[in-house]
Scaffold this motif. Structure first.
Motif, PDB file in Angstrom:
ATOM      1  N   VAL A  18       0.839  -1.198   0.000  1.00  0.00           N
ATOM      2  CA  VAL A  18       0.000   0.000   0.000  1.00  0.00           C
ATOM      3  C   VAL A  18       0.878   1.253   0.000  1.00  0.00           C
ATOM      4  O   VAL A  18       0.613   2.211  -0.722  1.00  0.00           O
ATOM      5  N   LEU A  19       1.949   1.242   0.812  1.00  0.00           N
ATOM      6  CA  LEU A  19       2.808   2.420   0.938  1.00  0.00           C
ATOM      7  C   LEU A  19       4.190   1.994   1.402  1.00  0.00           C
ATOM      8  O   LEU A  19       4.308   1.225   2.361  1.00  0.00           O
ATOM      9  N   GLU A  20       5.230   2.466   0.737  1.00  0.00           N
ATOM     10  CA  GLU A  20       6.592   2.218   1.189  1.00  0.00           C
ATOM     11  C   GLU A  20       6.882   3.191   2.315  1.00  0.00           C
ATOM     12  O   GLU A  20       7.109   4.379   2.087  1.00  0.00           O
ATOM     13  N   GLU A  21       6.805   2.688   3.534  1.00  0.00           N
ATOM     14  CA  GLU A  21       6.978   3.513   4.731  1.00  0.00           C
ATOM     15  C   GLU A  21       7.588   2.639   5.803  1.00  0.00           C
ATOM     16  O   GLU A  21       7.344   1.441   5.838  1.00  0.00           O
ATOM     17  N   GLY A  22       8.352   3.228   6.691  1.00  0.00           N
ATOM     18  CA  GLY A  22       9.044   2.463   7.719  1.00  0.00           C
ATOM     19  C   GLY A  22       8.272   2.316   9.016  1.00  0.00           C
ATOM     20  O   GLY A  22       8.874   2.212  10.072  1.00  0.00           O
ATOM     21  N   PRO A  30     -13.289   7.391   8.149  1.00  0.00           N
ATOM     22  CA  PRO A  30     -13.975   6.875   6.981  1.00  0.00           C
ATOM     23  C   PRO A  30     -13.140   6.849   5.709  1.00  0.00           C
ATOM     24  O   PRO A  30     -13.624   7.199   4.645  1.00  0.00           O
ATOM     25  N   GLY A  31     -11.889   6.465   5.764  1.00  0.00           N
ATOM     26  CA  GLY A  31     -11.118   6.349   4.531  1.00  0.00           C
ATOM     27  C   GLY A  31      -9.725   6.940   4.612  1.00  0.00           C
ATOM     28  O   GLY A  31      -9.307   7.666   3.710  1.00  0.00           O
ATOM     29  N   TYR A  32      -9.002   6.643   5.675  1.00  0.00           N
ATOM     30  CA  TYR A  32      -7.642   7.151   5.830  1.00  0.00           C
ATOM     31  C   TYR A  32      -6.693   6.030   6.219  1.00  0.00           C
ATOM     32  O   TYR A  32      -7.082   5.077   6.901  1.00  0.00           O
ATOM     33  N   LEU A  33      -5.448   6.176   5.824  1.00  0.00           N
ATOM     34  CA  LEU A  33      -4.380   5.325   6.308  1.00  0.00           C
ATOM     35  C   LEU A  33      -3.577   6.169   7.278  1.00  0.00           C
ATOM     36  O   LEU A  33      -3.158   7.282   6.946  1.00  0.00           O
ATOM     37  N   ALA A  34      -3.374   5.670   8.492  1.00  0.00           N
ATOM     38  CA  ALA A  34      -2.592   6.368   9.517  1.00  0.00           C
ATOM     39  C   ALA A  34      -1.266   5.633   9.679  1.00  0.00           C
ATOM     40  O   ALA A  34      -1.227   4.402   9.690  1.00  0.00           O
ATOM     41  N   PHE A  35      -0.183   6.398   9.810  1.00  0.00           N
ATOM     42  CA  PHE A  35       1.156   5.828   9.952  1.00  0.00           C
ATOM     43  C   PHE A  35       2.086   6.876  10.538  1.00  0.00           C
ATOM     44  O   PHE A  35       1.733   8.062  10.624  1.00  0.00           O
ATOM     45  N   MET A  42       0.827  10.615  10.760  1.00  0.00           N
ATOM     46  CA  MET A  42       0.322  11.116   9.481  1.00  0.00           C
ATOM     47  C   MET A  42      -0.959  10.389   9.095  1.00  0.00           C
ATOM     48  O   MET A  42      -1.170   9.247   9.503  1.00  0.00           O
ATOM     49  N   VAL A  43      -1.781  11.044   8.291  1.00  0.00           N
ATOM     50  CA  VAL A  43      -2.928  10.384   7.662  1.00  0.00           C
ATOM     51  C   VAL A  43      -2.927  10.746   6.187  1.00  0.00           C
ATOM     52  O   VAL A  43      -2.498  11.826   5.786  1.00  0.00           O
ATOM     53  N   GLN A  44      -3.403   9.787   5.388  1.00  0.00           N
ATOM     54  CA  GLN A  44      -3.534  10.010   3.949  1.00  0.00           C
ATOM     55  C   GLN A  44      -4.798   9.311   3.492  1.00  0.00           C
ATOM     56  O   GLN A  44      -5.112   8.210   3.955  1.00  0.00           O
ATOM     57  N   ARG A  45      -5.535   9.944   2.598  1.00  0.00           N
ATOM     58  CA  ARG A  45      -6.768   9.355   2.077  1.00  0.00           C
ATOM     59  C   ARG A  45      -6.475   8.024   1.420  1.00  0.00           C
ATOM     60  O   ARG A  45      -5.489   7.875   0.704  1.00  0.00           O
ATOM     61  N   VAL A  58      -0.762  14.131   5.546  1.00  0.00           N
ATOM     62  CA  VAL A  58      -0.712  15.313   6.399  1.00  0.00           C
ATOM     63  C   VAL A  58      -0.511  14.890   7.849  1.00  0.00           C
ATOM     64  O   VAL A  58      -1.058  13.880   8.298  1.00  0.00           O
ATOM     65  N   PRO A  59       0.288  15.665   8.609  1.00  0.00           N
ATOM     66  CA  PRO A  59       0.503  15.328  10.014  1.00  0.00           C
ATOM     67  C   PRO A  59      -0.712  15.708  10.858  1.00  0.00           C
ATOM     68  O   PRO A  59      -1.330  16.744  10.634  1.00  0.00           O
ATOM     69  N   ILE A  60      -1.047  14.830  11.814  1.00  0.00           N
ATOM     70  CA  ILE A  60      -2.132  15.150  12.750  1.00  0.00           C
ATOM     71  C   ILE A  60      -1.635  15.200  14.185  1.00  0.00           C
ATOM     72  O   ILE A  60      -2.350  15.651  15.067  1.00  0.00           O
ATOM     73  N   ALA A  61      -0.396  14.730  14.421  1.00  0.00           N
ATOM     74  CA  ALA A  61       0.230  14.825  15.739  1.00  0.00           C
ATOM     75  C   ALA A  61       1.741  14.795  15.541  1.00  0.00           C
ATOM     76  O   ALA A  61       2.246  14.083  14.679  1.00  0.00           O
ATOM     77  N   GLU A  62       2.454  15.582  16.350  1.00  0.00           N
ATOM     78  CA  GLU A  62       3.903  15.665  16.242  1.00  0.00           C
ATOM     79  C   GLU A  62       4.565  14.993  17.430  1.00  0.00           C
ATOM     80  O   GLU A  62       3.974  14.865  18.502  1.00  0.00           O
ATOM     81  N   LYS A  63       5.811  14.575  17.229  1.00  0.00           N
ATOM     82  CA  LYS A  63       6.659  13.999  18.277  1.00  0.00           C
ATOM     83  C   LYS A  63       5.981  12.829  18.991  1.00  0.00           C
ATOM     84  O   LYS A  63       5.942  12.759  20.210  1.00  0.00           O
ATOM     85  N   VAL A  64       5.440  11.903  18.208  1.00  0.00           N
ATOM     86  CA  VAL A  64       4.791  10.732  18.794  1.00  0.00           C
ATOM     87  C   VAL A  64       5.834   9.663  19.098  1.00  0.00           C
ATOM     88  O   VAL A  64       6.869   9.581  18.437  1.00  0.00           O
TER      89      VAL A  64
END
Length: 70
Positions: A18-22, A30-35, A42-45, A58-64
Motif C-alpha cells: 500500500v505504501l513504502e513507509e518504515g 472513513p477512509g484514511y491510512l494512519a502511519f 500522518m494520515v492520507q486518504r 498530512v501530520p495530525i500529531a507531532e513527536k509521537v
C-alpha cells in the motif's frame, strides 16, 4: 517483498504493498491510512476497496512515540 505497509486479502492470501513507509499502518474510518513518518503521526486518504492512496499525507500529531522494532 518490499518494506512498507501491506494489505493481506484473507480469502486469496494476496499481499499488496500500500505504501513504502518504515512504520506500521492502520486504516482509520472513513477512509484514511494512519502511519508514523519522522516522528509525526500522518494520515492520507485511502480507498479501502482498491487500496489506492490519494492526495498528500498530512501530520495530525507531532513527536509521537513509536517503536519501529515492534
Amino acid at each position: 517483498m518490499h518494506n512498507g505497509i501491506h494489505s493481506l486479502d484473507l480469502a486469496s492470501k494476496a499481499v499488496t504493498l500500500v505504501l513504502e513507509e518504515g512504520s506500521e499502518g492502520r486504516y482509520a474510518a472513513p477512509g484514511y491510512l494512519a502511519f508514523v513518518r519522522e516522528g509525526n503521526l500522518m494520515v492520507q486518504r485511502m480507498d479501502p476497496k482498491s487500496l489506492k492512496l490519494s492526495g498528500e499525507a498530512v501530520p495530525i500529531a507531532e513527536k509521537v512515540q513509536y517503536n519501529p522494532s515492534r
